[in-house]
Motif scaffolding. Structure first.
Motif, PDB file in Angstrom:
ATOM      1  N   UNK A 113       2.787  -0.043   1.333  1.00 22.71           N
ATOM      2  CA  UNK A 113       1.909   0.225   0.197  1.00 22.71           C
ATOM      3  C   UNK A 113       2.080  -0.827  -0.891  1.00 22.71           C
ATOM      4  N   UNK A 114       3.328  -1.174  -1.181  1.00 21.52           N
ATOM      5  CA  UNK A 114       3.607  -2.200  -2.185  1.00 21.52           C
ATOM      6  C   UNK A 114       2.969  -3.528  -1.785  1.00 21.52           C
ATOM      7  N   UNK A 115       3.121  -3.910  -0.542  1.00 19.50           N
ATOM      8  CA  UNK A 115       2.533  -5.158  -0.057  1.00 19.50           C
ATOM      9  C   UNK A 115       1.009  -5.115  -0.160  1.00 19.50           C
ATOM     10  N   UNK A 116       0.446  -3.966   0.179  1.00 20.09           N
ATOM     11  CA  UNK A 116      -1.006  -3.776   0.130  1.00 20.09           C
ATOM     12  C   UNK A 116      -1.539  -3.974  -1.288  1.00 20.09           C
ATOM     13  N   UNK A 117      -0.847  -3.438  -2.274  1.00 14.68           N
ATOM     14  CA  UNK A 117      -1.283  -3.566  -3.662  1.00 14.68           C
ATOM     15  C   UNK A 117      -1.116  -5.004  -4.150  1.00 14.68           C
ATOM     16  N   UNK A 118      -0.006  -5.627  -3.796  1.00 15.76           N
ATOM     17  CA  UNK A 118       0.222  -7.013  -4.205  1.00 15.76           C
ATOM     18  C   UNK A 118      -0.900  -7.916  -3.711  1.00 15.76           C
ATOM     19  N   UNK A 119      -1.354  -7.690  -2.494  1.00 18.21           N
ATOM     20  CA  UNK A 119      -2.347  -8.566  -1.886  1.00 18.21           C
ATOM     21  C   UNK A 119      -3.771  -8.276  -2.325  1.00 18.21           C
ATOM     22  N   UNK A 120      -4.035  -7.044  -2.755  1.00 21.66           N
ATOM     23  CA  UNK A 120      -5.425  -6.657  -3.009  1.00 21.66           C
ATOM     24  C   UNK A 120      -5.722  -6.132  -4.417  1.00 21.66           C
ATOM     25  N   UNK A 121      -4.720  -5.613  -5.120  1.00 18.83           N
ATOM     26  CA  UNK A 121      -5.005  -4.953  -6.393  1.00 18.83           C
ATOM     27  C   UNK A 121      -4.079  -5.397  -7.534  1.00 18.83           C
ATOM     28  N   UNK A 122      -3.456  -6.546  -7.420  1.00 17.42           N
ATOM     29  CA  UNK A 122      -2.619  -7.029  -8.505  1.00 17.42           C
ATOM     30  C   UNK A 122      -3.508  -7.593  -9.612  1.00 17.42           C
ATOM     31  N   UNK A 123      -2.942  -7.722 -10.809  1.00 21.33           N
ATOM     32  CA  UNK A 123      -3.697  -8.306 -11.917  1.00 21.33           C
ATOM     33  C   UNK A 123      -4.051  -9.767 -11.632  1.00 21.33           C
TER      34      UNK A 123
END
Length: 437
Positions: free
Chosen positions: A404-414
């Motif tokens: 999940x963390x990797x998913x957010x870093x790749x797609x939903x980070x600022x």
């Protein structure tokens, strides 16, 4: 209008743009968070950013709006927010249009003006003919407003017409999810018939404010104790404002169903049912009648379901409490149905926690089923089954959290959000190639 997000040319990336934001009330809601993120990221891209609003309370706002990250100018705070607790929408329109008029009269030209929530400002901002207008539609306002009586319908009719007409005057329309884009098309039929298809720009989350598992940060024991949770306990976490549309009762009913399911399984569980808790935390304003009433309803529901002693309420949850709870929970339960997007699932995944959410709205686009969490039917039984899987297999929850963390870093980070917005702005300016010097 809408279109594929391309890549700005190298020479365009070097252009320093003047970008203004026109926002109604710079408080601490989800829309405000998105606007602040947009301003921060565009500023980091090297642009001159200035935020204009009708209200900004330094004691109730995001830190970045008072720490000098970008200037904030307030116009029209003297104008009423309501008339004897009525006409809120009309007053919001008037206040925002006053802000827009001041921007036009007292400030030099901007390359791009980013407006959101109140589209009525667009015709005023268009008086600055050198500026391109970008409008971010979080969700059609006419669908959020009540049309329950004839009088309300009469009141909303001209406002609804203004919303659709002025939204169509923007040079570019963005929305927060594919779900909102679809809703936009079915709601604003005339705009859809004209071929106006908004571009999706997902909201972002600051992944660095949440500790990853690799950082090995232990939960704040003092905070946990103050909340009433043992530091070594196991609990599910629900984070939402205390509003009925957030459907928080589903979390309580699902938790009660989970405990009943546990009574039918082997007694050799590693985590006894009586040690499991459900924590319900979120924004709470005791001045708002709905907040107070709904909290009492939820407490009553927990008692009726027989889990009153195992449900912990944390109203007015602080940032420290939220981050501590996210670091210590097993997973996050997200219960709104047809949510426009939903920032909580992103925060949960950034904190390396799987999410159990309704199989509708924005979470369908942010949560990967069986990968970063579970998308369930909005029933206690469906949610309880997913919760049971994670409760009985903490290792699975941990592995899903890492993904999940990797998913957010790749797609939903600022950073991703800022780069996409920057590209959209350059694409918007390409026809005119009119940059400020």
């Amino acid at each position: 209008m809408a279109g594929a997000i391309g890549r700005p040319r190298d020479e365009e990336r070097k252009k320093r743009l003047r970008i203004a934001f026109c926002h109604p009330d710079l408080g601490i809601g989800g829309a405000e968070r998105l606007v602040v993120d947009a301003a921060l990221e565009l500023s980091r891209q090297g642009h001159d950013v200035h935020l204009f609003t009708a209200h900004h309370d330094p004691n109730r706002c995001f830190e970045e709006t008072v720490d000098g990250s970008f200037p904030v100018t307030v116009y029209g705070d003297f104008l009423p927010r309501h008339v004897f607790h009525h006409l809120h929408a009309l007053c919001a329109y008037i206040r925002c249009m006053y802000v827009a008029l001041c921007m036009v009269l007292f400030w030099p030209r901007f390359d791009v003006i980013f407006a959101d929530q109140v589209s009525a400002v667009i015709p005023v901002l268009k008086l600055k003919t050198s500026s391109k207008i970008l409008f971010y539609c979080h969700f059609p306002d006419l669908l959020l407003a009540q049309h329950t009586t004839r009088l309300r319908k009469l009141y909303r009719a001209p406002l609804n017409w203004i919303e659709e007409t002025t939204t169509g005057m923007a040079d570019c329309v963005l929305v927060n999810s594919e779900f909102t884009a679809l809703t936009f098309g079915t709601t604003f039929k005339q705009l859809h018939a004209r071929g106006l298809n908004p571009t999706v720009l997902y909201p972002a989350v600051d992944i660095y404010q949440f500790h990853s598992h690799a950082q090995q940060v232990s939960p704040n024991i003092e905070v946990m104790s103050a909340i009433g949770l043992p530091s070594n306990g196991c609990f599910f976490l629900s984070i939402n404002r205390f509003e009925r549309k957030k459907n928080i009762g589903l979390a309580i009913s699902a938790f009660a169903s989970l405990l009943r399911k546990q009574e039918n399984v082997s007694k050799g569980m590693s985590i006894p049912g009586q040690d499991v808790r459900l924590v319900i935390a979120g924004g709470y304003d005791q001045r708002l009648t709905e907040n107070w009433e709904y909290l009492q309803e939820l407490k009553s529901l927990a008692l009726q379901q027989g889990v009153g002693d195992q449900v912990v309420f944390v109203p007015s949850c602080s940032t420290l409490q939220r981050n501590t709870l996210l670091a210590a929970c097993l997973c996050v339960i997200y219960t709104p149905m047809n949510e426009h997007f939903g920032i909580v699932p992103l925060e949960a995944m950034a904190a390396e926690k799987p999410v159990v959410a309704c199989n509708s709205g924005g979470p369908k686009e942010s949560v990967k089923h069986a990968g970063t969490g579970f998308l369930c039917e909005p029933t206690p039984e469906s949610f309880a089954s997913a919760m049971m899987l994670l409760l009985h297999d903490p290792r699975k929850a941990e592995m899903m959290g890492k993904f999940a963390r990797q998913h957010v870093e790749e797609n939903f980070s600022r950073k991703v959000f800022g780069a996409q917005l920057n590209t959209i702005i350059y694409d918007l300016l390409k026809p005119a190639a009119n940059f400020a010097t």
